[in-house]
Motif scaffolding. Structure first.
Motif, short mmCIF file in Angstrom:
data_model
loop_
_atom_site.label_atom_id
_atom_site.label_comp_id
_atom_site.label_asym_id
_atom_site.label_seq_id
_atom_site.Cartn_x
_atom_site.Cartn_y
_atom_site.Cartn_z
N SER A 39 9.97 -6.71 19.61
CA SER A 39 10.63 -5.81 18.66
C SER A 39 9.76 -5.72 17.41
CB SER A 39 12.00 -6.34 18.29
OG SER A 39 11.85 -7.55 17.56
N THR A 40 10.05 -4.71 16.58
CA THR A 40 9.32 -4.58 15.32
C THR A 40 9.50 -5.85 14.49
OG1 THR A 40 9.66 -2.20 15.34
CG2 THR A 40 9.10 -3.20 13.21
N ARG A 41 10.71 -6.37 14.47
CA ARG A 41 10.98 -7.58 13.67
C ARG A 41 10.13 -8.75 14.17
NH1 ARG A 41 11.75 -9.10 8.76
NH2 ARG A 41 12.42 -11.25 8.67
N GLU A 42 10.02 -8.89 15.48
CA GLU A 42 9.21 -9.99 16.04
C GLU A 42 7.74 -9.85 15.62
OE1 GLU A 42 11.03 -11.47 20.26
OE2 GLU A 42 10.53 -9.33 20.13
N VAL A 43 7.27 -8.62 15.63
CA VAL A 43 5.87 -8.40 15.22
C VAL A 43 5.72 -8.74 13.74
CG1 VAL A 43 4.03 -6.69 14.94
CG2 VAL A 43 5.47 -6.64 16.99
N ASP A 50 8.12 -16.33 8.82
CA ASP A 50 9.58 -16.25 8.84
C ASP A 50 10.16 -15.67 7.56
OD1 ASP A 50 9.84 -17.24 11.36
OD2 ASP A 50 9.90 -19.34 10.72
N GLU A 51 9.43 -15.85 6.47
CA GLU A 51 9.97 -15.39 5.19
C GLU A 51 9.74 -13.89 4.95
OE1 GLU A 51 5.92 -17.24 4.40
OE2 GLU A 51 7.64 -17.56 5.72
N ALA A 52 9.20 -13.17 5.96
CA ALA A 52 8.96 -11.74 5.80
C ALA A 52 10.26 -11.02 5.48
CB ALA A 52 8.36 -11.17 7.07
N ALA A 53 10.20 -10.14 4.48
CA ALA A 53 11.40 -9.39 4.09
C ALA A 53 11.66 -8.30 5.14
CB ALA A 53 11.17 -8.75 2.72
N PHE A 54 12.92 -7.87 5.20
CA PHE A 54 13.24 -6.83 6.17
C PHE A 54 12.55 -5.50 5.80
CE2 PHE A 54 16.46 -9.87 7.40
CZ PHE A 54 16.42 -9.77 8.77
N GLU A 55 12.24 -5.34 4.48
CA GLU A 55 11.50 -4.12 4.08
C GLU A 55 10.11 -4.10 4.70
OE1 GLU A 55 12.72 -6.05 0.68
OE2 GLU A 55 14.29 -5.60 2.15
N ASP A 56 9.58 -5.28 4.99
CA ASP A 56 8.26 -5.33 5.62
C ASP A 56 8.27 -4.71 7.02
OD1 ASP A 56 7.05 -6.60 3.44
OD2 ASP A 56 7.66 -8.58 4.15
N ASP A 57 9.47 -4.72 7.63
CA ASP A 57 9.58 -4.11 8.96
C ASP A 57 9.15 -2.64 8.94
OD1 ASP A 57 10.55 -6.51 9.72
OD2 ASP A 57 12.57 -5.83 10.23
N LEU A 59 6.96 -1.24 6.99
CA LEU A 59 5.49 -1.18 6.92
C LEU A 59 4.88 -1.41 8.31
CD1 LEU A 59 2.84 -1.36 5.05
CD2 LEU A 59 3.16 -3.83 5.25
N VAL A 60 5.37 -2.45 8.97
CA VAL A 60 4.85 -2.76 10.31
C VAL A 60 5.17 -1.63 11.29
CG1 VAL A 60 5.09 -4.35 12.27
CG2 VAL A 60 4.85 -5.25 9.94
N GLN A 61 6.38 -1.09 11.13
CA GLN A 61 6.79 0.03 12.00
C GLN A 61 5.80 1.20 11.88
OE1 GLN A 61 9.31 0.21 14.06
NE2 GLN A 61 9.53 2.39 14.48
N ASN A 62 5.36 1.49 10.66
CA ASN A 62 4.38 2.57 10.46
C ASN A 62 3.08 2.29 11.21
OD1 ASN A 62 6.03 4.10 8.87
ND2 ASN A 62 5.27 3.25 6.93
N HIS A 63 2.65 1.06 11.14
CA HIS A 63 1.42 0.69 11.84
C HIS A 63 1.61 0.79 13.36
CE1 HIS A 63 -1.01 -0.41 8.44
NE2 HIS A 63 -0.03 -1.14 7.94
N LEU A 64 2.79 0.38 13.83
CA LEU A 64 3.05 0.46 15.29
C LEU A 64 3.09 1.92 15.74
CD1 LEU A 64 5.75 -2.36 15.69
CD2 LEU A 64 3.37 -2.42 16.41
N MET A 65 3.65 2.78 14.89
CA MET A 65 3.68 4.21 15.25
C MET A 65 2.27 4.79 15.29
SD MET A 65 7.13 5.33 13.23
CE MET A 65 6.93 7.08 13.38
N HIS A 66 1.41 4.30 14.39
CA HIS A 66 0.01 4.74 14.41
C HIS A 66 -0.65 4.30 15.73
CE1 HIS A 66 -3.97 5.80 13.16
NE2 HIS A 66 -4.39 4.55 13.12
N LEU A 67 -0.40 3.05 16.12
CA LEU A 67 -0.96 2.56 17.39
C LEU A 67 -0.42 3.38 18.56
CD1 LEU A 67 -0.79 -1.33 16.82
CD2 LEU A 67 -2.81 0.15 16.67
N GLN A 68 0.85 3.74 18.45
CA GLN A 68 1.47 4.55 19.52
C GLN A 68 0.82 5.93 19.59
OE1 GLN A 68 5.67 5.20 18.97
NE2 GLN A 68 5.94 6.07 20.99
#
Lengths: 78, 305
Positions: A39-43, A50-57, A59-68
């Motif tokens: 999941s995006t959260r796992e990435v 573990d201390e990653a904020a949910f807002e960081d999701d 940011l990561v989601q944007n990068h995953l969409m770029h990879l997609q």
């Protein structure tokens, strides 16, 4: 794929396509190359801890969409 | 021990005759070219800038490439065509461009067929056992800087391409005449009056073009390979102070791969080789506006590792 502190370069054998990635996108792709669905959260947690904020999701989601968009990863609907 | 025959050992009239009749073999390590042409300006260019190269006879050496520049068309509009093994891959050009066409065609032969190397679009020079790569687009001052460095203690590998051994990453010299354009021609003539130049080709797509001979020391040591030590992206800007600025490695690798002539032939192995190359090098952007200042920066760079 080759990774540096300032980014990554990936060559996709299937399409013979060469792509430049940010360091975050490179790290995410490196993680996903084992083929295990995450999941995006796992990435996010794997990259930022573990201390990653949910807002960081987001940011990561944007990068995953770029990879997609580069056809390097595939989105699986749970 | 037999004496090596150099092109300059032939009289100018014989160079023309060889080119017109049986062709002339020229060993430009790591390749041997067999060159033919009945066009006088080609003979003039070969005599001017290939004098220091060995001309092996056919018993000694197979040619890797059989090339020629042939006269085509009518008397009113004479053209010339570059040929590789009798095939004409390009649109003919004006006869006055025949020698430049030969040079461009020879580059194309190597970039198109010599796939035992990973070939990168870059000038290459060596000093203190390490190579500097100068990858840059046309108009960046790459060839002018390369020509000046080749006369300032750096050994010329190539003005046009880096031949990287795909197995061990060493860079192979391929010392050829340096292609200069427009104002750079006069600048180099005045700075280095001892240097030899080909005839000028006017009104080419690149403007006026002339080729400056590689220093004979570069040709004499053309079998001495070297590892890369620096990757420097030069950019000439009138009046700019010479300045090296560190460059991101990922962007450097991407640029090299995108500007490789045969990256797609090597694919994954090519990326691996480029990554190792980038990891082993200090990478910089380099702005300069004065050649002497630039030479000084490179002098200090050569002592930096």
């Amino acid at each position: 794929m080759s990774e540096w502190d300032d980014g990554a370069v990936v060559f996709d054998d299937a399409s013979a396509q060469l792509s430049a990635l940010s360091s975050v996108a490179g790290a995410a792709l490196s993680l996903l190359l084992d083929g295990r669905p995450r999941s995006t959260r796992e990435v996010t947690v794997a990259l930022l801890g573990d201390e990653a904020a949910f807002e960081d999701d987001d940011l990561v989601q944007n990068h995953l969409m770029h990879l997609q968009s580069l056809l390097l990863v595939q989105r699986i609907v749970a | 021990m037999t004496q090596r025959l150099l092109v300059r050992d032939l009289l100018a009239v014989d160079i023309g005759r060889h080119l017109r009749q049986q062709g002339l073999r020229v060993r430009i390590p790591p390749f041997t070219f067999h060159i033919s042409s009945s066009i006088p300006i080609v003979a003039e260019g070969v005599a001017a800038v290939y004098g220091d190269y060995e001309s092996p006879d056919e018993k000694e050496s197979c040619a890797d490439f059989h090339v020629s520049v042939a006269r085509v068309g009518h008397f009113v509009n004479p053209r010339c065509a570059f040929e590789l093994d009798g095939e004409r891959p390009f649109t003919p050009l004006a006869v006055g461009e025949a020698f430049a066409f030969l040079e461009w065609g020879m580059n194309w032969c190597v970039t198109g067929y010599a796939h035992r190397y990973l070939t990168l679009h870059s000038a290459v020079l060596e000093r203190n056992g390490r190579v500097v790569l100068l990858p840059a687009p046309p108009g960046s001052g790459k060839s002018t800087l390369c020509a000046a460095l080749s006369r300032s203690g750096w050994r010329l590998f190539s003005d046009e391409m880096a031949l990287i051994d795909i197995d061990n990453g060493l860079v192979h010299p391929f010392p050829r005449p340096i292609s200069l354009k427009n104002r750079s021609i006069e600048l180099m003539r005045s700075r280095y009056p001892e240097a030899r130049f080909s005839p000028m080709a006017h009104d080419t797509l690149k403007g006026t073009v002339a080729h400056m001979a590689a220093p004979s020391s570069a040709i004499d040591h053309a079998y001495r390979l070297a590892p890369a030590g620096w990757i420097v992206f030069p950019r000439y800007r009138a009046g700019a102070p010479a300045k090296l600025v560190g460059r991101p490695k990922a962007a450097t690798a991407m640029h090299l791969a995108e500007n490789s002539f045969n990256f797609t032939v090597h694919g994954k192995a090519g990326l691996h080789r480029i990554s190792q190359l980038v990891n082993s090098c200090l990478c910089f952007d380099f702005a300069y506006g004065d050649l002497d200042e630039a030479i000084g920066v490179f002098e200090r760079l050569s002592e930096s590792r």
